[in-house]
Design a protein around this motif. Sequence first.
Motif, PDB file in Angstrom:
ATOM      1  N   LEU A  43      -7.198  -6.477  -0.864  1.00 23.53           N
ATOM      2  CA  LEU A  43      -5.920  -6.806  -0.232  1.00 23.53           C
ATOM      3  C   LEU A  43      -4.893  -5.704  -0.477  1.00 23.53           C
ATOM      4  O   LEU A  43      -4.129  -5.345   0.430  1.00 23.53           O
ATOM      5  CB  LEU A  43      -5.410  -8.157  -0.735  1.00 23.53           C
ATOM      6  CG  LEU A  43      -6.232  -9.367  -0.293  1.00 23.53           C
ATOM      7  CD1 LEU A  43      -5.754 -10.626  -1.000  1.00 23.53           C
ATOM      8  CD2 LEU A  43      -6.158  -9.544   1.224  1.00 23.53           C
ATOM      9  N   ALA A  44      -4.862  -5.175  -1.686  1.00 21.88           N
ATOM     10  CA  ALA A  44      -3.934  -4.079  -1.993  1.00 21.88           C
ATOM     11  C   ALA A  44      -4.262  -2.856  -1.143  1.00 21.88           C
ATOM     12  O   ALA A  44      -3.355  -2.194  -0.610  1.00 21.88           O
ATOM     13  CB  ALA A  44      -4.005  -3.739  -3.482  1.00 21.88           C
ATOM     14  N   GLU A  45      -5.538  -2.586  -1.002  1.00 25.20           N
ATOM     15  CA  GLU A  45      -5.985  -1.457  -0.183  1.00 25.20           C
ATOM     16  C   GLU A  45      -5.537  -1.630   1.260  1.00 25.20           C
ATOM     17  O   GLU A  45      -4.993  -0.702   1.871  1.00 25.20           O
ATOM     18  CB  GLU A  45      -7.509  -1.376  -0.261  1.00 25.20           C
ATOM     19  CG  GLU A  45      -8.123  -0.145   0.337  1.00 25.20           C
ATOM     20  CD  GLU A  45      -9.637  -0.161   0.113  1.00 25.20           C
ATOM     21  OE1 GLU A  45     -10.366  -0.408   1.096  1.00 25.20           O
ATOM     22  OE2 GLU A  45     -10.064   0.058  -1.039  1.00 25.20           O
ATOM     23  N   ARG A  46      -5.734  -2.824   1.807  1.00 19.81           N
ATOM     24  CA  ARG A  46      -5.333  -3.102   3.196  1.00 19.81           C
ATOM     25  C   ARG A  46      -3.823  -3.021   3.375  1.00 19.81           C
ATOM     26  O   ARG A  46      -3.343  -2.692   4.452  1.00 19.81           O
ATOM     27  CB  ARG A  46      -5.840  -4.472   3.635  1.00 19.81           C
ATOM     28  CG  ARG A  46      -7.325  -4.501   3.854  1.00 19.81           C
ATOM     29  CD  ARG A  46      -7.788  -5.823   4.386  1.00 19.81           C
ATOM     30  NE  ARG A  46      -9.228  -5.798   4.595  1.00 19.81           N
ATOM     31  CZ  ARG A  46      -9.899  -6.763   5.187  1.00 19.81           C
ATOM     32  NH1 ARG A  46      -9.285  -7.830   5.621  1.00 19.81           N
ATOM     33  NH2 ARG A  46     -11.205  -6.664   5.333  1.00 19.81           N
ATOM     34  N   ALA A  47      -3.076  -3.354   2.308  1.00 20.45           N
ATOM     35  CA  ALA A  47      -1.617  -3.291   2.372  1.00 20.45           C
ATOM     36  C   ALA A  47      -1.098  -1.878   2.123  1.00 20.45           C
ATOM     37  O   ALA A  47       0.114  -1.641   2.209  1.00 20.45           O
ATOM     38  CB  ALA A  47      -1.013  -4.256   1.347  1.00 20.45           C
ATOM     39  N   GLY A  48      -1.999  -0.972   1.774  1.00 18.25           N
ATOM     40  CA  GLY A  48      -1.597   0.396   1.513  1.00 18.25           C
ATOM     41  C   GLY A  48      -0.984   0.597   0.140  1.00 18.25           C
ATOM     42  O   GLY A  48      -0.294   1.590  -0.100  1.00 18.25           O
ATOM     43  N   ALA A  49      -1.215  -0.344  -0.767  1.00 15.62           N
ATOM     44  CA  ALA A  49      -0.679  -0.242  -2.132  1.00 15.62           C
ATOM     45  C   ALA A  49      -1.642   0.549  -3.000  1.00 15.62           C
ATOM     46  O   ALA A  49      -2.838   0.265  -3.024  1.00 15.62           O
ATOM     47  CB  ALA A  49      -0.459  -1.633  -2.718  1.00 15.62           C
TER      48      ALA A  49
END
Length: 150
Positions: A43-49
């Motif tokens: 999820l962090a990856e998809r959010a660009g975090a």
Amino acid sequence: MSLTAGILAGAAGTTALDVAGYLDMVVRGRSASGLPAQAAGRLAERAGADLGSGEAADSRREGLGALLGYATGLGAGGLYGLLAGDRRVPLPLAALGLSAAAMTASVAPLIALRLTDPRDWNASSWVSDIVPHLAYGLTAAAAYDRLTRP
């Protein structure tokens, strides 16, 4: 009041879920699931975090995974509070509904992220998931009933 009571009931239910899960780990000698951390990472990856790298990133994923679990438990309780309001829902029905809602809310994202497929779970995996969620539902339902009783 019902939203607040639902969130508080969800907090009580989440504590019961955690206790049941940790007791299961003690009794059966099983390790903690890595799925919440994996989901948090995706999820962090998809959010660009950017969670960093190495051990720091691993720790952030674990922490975020746990926080997502708390958000799920509090959210399910809050939603129940909004839906139930001042109505008296029979405890067994409320407990089953809350259990099913919390289990669905925790497993559905894992399925969507292709981290698990319940069709492949063995009996032990089902027990490891169902029992803590039943503890959540029963505790949250009882807490909500107590908090909203006139």
